[in-house]
Design an enzyme around this catalytic site. Structure first.
Site, PDB file in Angstrom:
ATOM      1  N   GLU A 138       1.246 -18.596  -2.452  1.00 41.54           N
ATOM      2  CA  GLU A 138       0.578 -19.862  -2.734  1.00 41.54           C
ATOM      3  C   GLU A 138       0.569 -20.704  -1.452  1.00 41.54           C
ATOM      4  OE1 GLU A 138       1.351 -21.205  -6.584  1.00 41.54           O
ATOM      5  OE2 GLU A 138       0.069 -22.944  -6.420  1.00 41.54           O
TER       6      GLU A 138
ATOM      7  N   GLU B 229      11.276 -26.357  -7.758  1.00 41.73           N
ATOM      8  CA  GLU B 229      10.013 -26.682  -8.418  1.00 41.73           C
ATOM      9  C   GLU B 229      10.248 -27.197  -9.837  1.00 41.73           C
ATOM     10  OE1 GLU B 229       7.509 -23.230  -8.868  1.00 41.73           O
ATOM     11  OE2 GLU B 229       5.731 -24.467  -9.194  1.00 41.73           O
TER      12      GLU B 229
HETATM   13  C1  BGC Z   1       1.833 -25.577  -7.562  1.00 43.24           C
HETATM   14  C2  BGC Z   1       2.154 -27.014  -7.787  1.00 43.24           C
HETATM   15  C3  BGC Z   1       0.872 -27.701  -8.080  1.00 43.24           C
HETATM   16  C4  BGC Z   1       0.436 -27.144  -9.389  1.00 43.24           C
HETATM   17  C5  BGC Z   1      -0.740 -27.807  -9.972  1.00 43.24           C
HETATM   18  C6  BGC Z   1       1.317 -25.027  -8.843  1.00 43.24           C
HETATM   19  O1  BGC Z   1       1.015 -23.688  -8.748  1.00 43.24           O
HETATM   20  O2  BGC Z   1       2.917 -24.876  -7.056  1.00 43.24           O
HETATM   21  O3  BGC Z   1       3.114 -27.575  -7.130  1.00 43.24           O
HETATM   22  O4  BGC Z   1       0.852 -29.064  -7.987  1.00 43.24           O
HETATM   23  O5  BGC Z   1       0.257 -25.761  -9.328  1.00 43.24           O
HETATM   24  O6  BGC Z   1      -0.612 -27.824 -11.259  1.00 43.24           O
END
Ligand code: BGC
Length: 882
Positions: free
Chosen positions: A489, A761
């Site tokens: 990501e 997270e």
């Molecule tokens: C990310 C987040 C992001 C989110 C949006 C995720 O995959 O890691 O931090 O803001 O998606 O919903």
């Protein structure tokens, strides 16, 4: 002479206050930390009216600048002055150049001196410089690439020998690439930046870097050698396994401008006279790592006189695209802290794993020697399973693996060139002989942002939280503010960035970092005005417009204005801010933003068992409406600062309508919100959605909710940054502390207790039984929840900016002790100098030490007292019965 004297003696209720001042009668004042456009001696200034800043050193209390003199010329002695100004005011931050038009690719020298309000004049500062960038027409270099289609995974090398006919006076290289580049002159690496030219919205603009390479060159024969990697441009990027998002051809653009001692000039450029061959980097990729085969190293390829064999082919010139070339406006990415390996051990599964003790972003430098063809693999992981095994499932498809193939002979030190990893642990396979601790060093790699803040308290867990916040920042500020640095990501998620921006600006100087990124926010904003989920946008065009994410367009420019006093950022971003608010209006009905899809209060607390009627789900459109108001408010603020009276009138009316629509849609007559969640009340109160007379009861409902969850938070990405702020603002400081000091899940300290060294997270990335949260979204280095740092600096240490005197020209020092803390201390290097606030509570006494830099002032609000002190620059001590 150093003299301490008692400054005043005041009685406060029954307690008493002692106020001391440290005063050093220095002879003179001086200026320090000169910058241009936030940068020290920058090399590629594009702004036709660059802005100069300086700080004043003075030990004399209440020092202000009364006057400054600035002068600028084209020689280091400034003997021919091109521009000078003498101005009677106290502006020392971002003073705009106002002389004759500056030429491109020219170095200008400047210095400043100031007079203070006590009649002192500083000496002229040491001469500083900046260099202007290239205009489009200054580029004569051609983009070059390998011949034919660029299909190889290996990194191409490009080389060119040049002859310098005379002794040189100056030599400047302008370099950029589609992909990533590493350049060498006569075998020496050019600069110490990694991942150049950086990640931008490449379809709109690519940055070039400028290097002073005089020292690497000599009269006679020289060679330039450059290797290219796929990087963000061509490599895998985005979680949909997408490749070649920006283009399928890696290319190099380089222009070397030399001036000889006799004043004559010569330019060397990339063109079809260069040669290319493939080198030892067999593949490289941001997510997957790098494979390096030392047997394929080409000895001497980047030294002069090397004999090119048949593997060296002509290059091809390729047409430039529509993208603009711009000078670099943010910091480069480079190496920072190094970590020694702490422990090498065998896991229950029998794997050889090394622990570095810190979850970090960068790579491992590995020393190895062995038979030619020996392959060593280094895999990277953030955590071990509860059984103690190496865990990579949360990386999803990102391999995060570097492979080195030995060439025999000598010991070599290996490190990747065009990839980085997020890890605390590495797994080593294939190491020849005994793997020793000293053969491994982890190096943290991130954007060169100066540490600007320090924060500590008497509570070790809180100090670890601060540590985790700052490492979350380092790991995710690798040229672009990313959500996470390890799985497939690593994108510039806008919601995460806006949530964390003010905290980031406490910990480190992020002025240049966000100046650069905001250009991408504008560039990738859609024609409709909507703002993508991620910037640079590598998702679909329709992946845009989520409340609390897209609002980055208004939030970060305003945050940067407040933190650094940079009005220019508001000017530059104003169009983008306005387009975003107008976009929301265009998709709203009856002033209600109730369309589109939204992430909502992402990753809020979800109890397993809802039998108790508890749930922390906040209506998404209700959230959207609060951000509609917030963005409109920030646009309105910016319009006021920039003197746009029509917009002030227009958006004032709009804001009233937005709030009225919010209340009609979301609140009962007695003030209850349709979602009875912490986030609902937090956002309503933070953004002043409710009439004044209904705010206290709403704050009480928030408190009741927190109590109902046993002093636990339930907020996600959008509610969390403001939760404690709202509690403090409405007089519930102790509830804010209860949340902060909470050690059980969900809380900020739960991960700390579980051994975290960065911010997670999720509140429960590792659950209480030691198992992991769902592997498809479980990063252990995600800064969003670290947004509590803003409250810690503002409320615990008490260092607050003042909106109408941005950049901490005026500071409010208002520490609010609580949570059984007996001491807290913070320091913030502002654009005026160092602000300090440090307090202790012992033996019934509250003691506070405050430092305010010259040319700034402060209001000190003492806790448990109705006393407010106005102070100028200097160091002050307060103490009283508490
Ligand atoms: C990310 C987040 C992001 C989110 C949006 C995720 O995959 O890691 O931090 O803001 O998606 O919903």
């Amino acid at each position: 002479m150093n003299k301490i004297f008692r400054h005043s003696f005041a009685v406060l209720n029954t307690a008493f206050l002692l106020l001391f001042t440290t005063q050093i009668f220095a002879q003179k004042i001086s200026v320090r930390d000169l910058t241009v456009e936030h940068l020290v001696n920058p090399f590629s200034i594009d702004n036709p009216k660059p802005r100069f800043s300086w700080k004043i050193n003075s030990d004399i209390k209440n020092t202000k600048q009364n006057n400054y003199e600035i002068r600028l010329g084209t020689s280091a002695k400034i003997d021919r002055v091109l521009w000078k100004a003498t101005v009677n005011n106290d502006q020392s931050v971002l003073v705009a150049y106002n002389g004759p038009a500056l030429s491109s690719k020219t170095r200008y020298y400047w210095q400043v001196r100031v007079k203070d309000n006590h009649g002192n004049t500083s000496a002229w500062s040491p001469v500083q410089y900046f260099q202007t960038g290239l205009k489009p027409e200054d580029w004569s270099a051609k983009w070059i690439s390998v011949e034919g289609r660029d299909t190889a995974m290996a990194s191409p090398l490009f080389r060119k020998e040049i002859t310098l006919k005379k002794e040189i006076k100056s030599a400047v290289a302008y370099i950029t690439a589609k992909g990533l580049y590493e350049a060498h002159i006569n075998g020496t690496r050019v600069g110490n930046a990694y991942f150049a030219p950086g990640w931008t919205s490449y379809k709109d603009h690519i940055q070039y870097q400028v290097y002073d390479i005089k020292k690497s060159l000599k009269k006679g024969g020289n060679v330039i050698g450059v290797s290219l990697g796929d990087g963000w441009y061509k490599g895998r990027i985005g979680f949909a396994n997408q490749k070649q998002f920006y283009g399928d051809t890696r290319a190099l653009l380089l222009q070397l401008e030399v001036e000889y001692n006799d004043g004559s000039k010569e330019t060397f450029i990339t063109d079809n006279s260069w040669k290319t061959a493939y080198g030892p980097i067999r593949s490289s990729n941001i997510y997957d790592g790098e494979t390096y085969d030392a047997r394929l190293e080409i000895a001497g390829w980047n030294t002069y006189g090397f004999k090119e064999n048949a593997s060296w082919k002509p290059v091809q010139e390729i047409a430039s695209g529509p993208e603009k070339l711009i000078g670099m406006s943010g910091p480069q990415v480079s190496k920072h802290e190094e970590f020694k390996a702490l422990k090498i051990f065998k896991t229950p599964l029998g794997e050889t794993v090394v622990d570095f003790g810190q979850n970090l972003v960068g790579w491992v430098m590995l020393k190895a020697k062995g038979a030619a063809g020996t392959k060593i693999s280094i895999s990277h992981a953030e955590v071990l399973t509860k059984e103690g095994n190496f865990y990579t499932t949360n990386l999803r498809s990102a391999k995060q693996q570097n492979n080195y193939i030995l060439k025999g002979e000598t010991e070599q030190v290996f490190e990747p060139h065009f990839s980085f990893q997020g890890f605390r642990y590495v797994k080593i396979e294939g190491y020849p002989g005994e793997l020793k601790l000293e053969n491994l060093t982890a190096v943290a790699v991130y954007s060169d942002m100066k540490t600007s803040g320090k924060f500590s308290t008497s509570n070790a867990l809180l100090n670890q939280l601060q540590h985790n916040i700052s490492w979350g920042q380092k790991g995710n500020f690798v040229d672009v503010p990313t959500d996470c640095p390890q799985r497939d990501e690593r994108l510039g998620w806008t919601g995460d960035a806006q949530a964390f921006a003010t905290t980031a600006a406490y910990n480190m100087d992020v002025s240049g970092f966000f100046t650069k990124w905001l250009k991408d926010v504008s560039a990738d904003q859609l024609p409709s005005g909507s703002v993508p989920f991620v910037v640079p946008n590598v998702l679909n065009q329709s992946d845009a417009g989520s409340a609390g994410w897209a609002d980055v367009a208004t939030i970060i420019p305003w945050d940067m204005y407040i933190a650094y006093g940079d009005k220019g950022i508001l000017e530059t971003q104003y169009g983008s801010m306005k387009k975003w608010v107008d976009y929301i209006t265009s998709v709203s009905k009856n002033n209600l933003w109730n369309t589109g899809s939204h992430f909502g209060d992402w990753l809020f607390y979800r109890p397993n068992d809802d039998n108790d009627g508890r749930a922390a789900v906040t209506d998404k459109y209700m959230i959207a409406q609060t951000f509609y108001a917030h963005s409109t408010q920030l646009l309105l603020n910016a319009a006021k600062v920039l003197g746009k009276a029509d917009d002030v009138a227009k958006y004032t009316t709009l804001l009233e309508q937005i709030k009225a629509a919010y209340i009609k849609e979301n609140m009962t007559p007695s003030g209850k919100l349709i979602s009875n969640t912490q986030t609902a009340y937090v956002l309503a109160l933070q953004f002043d959605m409710l009439p004044e007379n209904l705010r206290a009861q709403a704050a009480q409902r928030l408190v009741d909710n927190v109590r109902d969850y046993g002093n636990h938070l339930t907020t996600g990405f959008l509610g969390t940054p403001y939760l404690c702020h709202v509690l403090s603002r409405f007089g519930h400081e102790s509830v804010a502390y209860d949340l902060l000091m909470q050690e059980s899940y969900p809380s900020w300290l739960y991960p700390v207790k579980m051994g975290a060294t960065t911010i997670w997270e999720r509140w429960d990335g590792i659950k209480q039984d030691g198992s992991f949260q769902t592997a498809d979204m479980n990063s252990f280095n995600h800064y969003a929840y670290g947004a509590i740092g803003d409250w810690m600096y503002k409320n615990i240490a008490g260092i607050n900016p003042v909106a109408d005197q941005p950049g901490y020209k005026s500071v409010v020092i208002a520490p609010r002790p609580g949570g059984k803390l007996t001491a807290a201390s913070a320091e913030l290097e502002t654009v005026y100098g160092t602000v300090k606030s440090s307090w202790t509570i012992a033996e019934g006494l509250f003691k506070l030490d405050v430092t305010i830099p010259p040319n700034a002032s402060a209001t000190v609000v003492l806790p448990k007292s109705d006393k407010k002190e106005q102070i100028g620059s200097g160091s002050y001590h307060f103490e009283y019965k508490y």
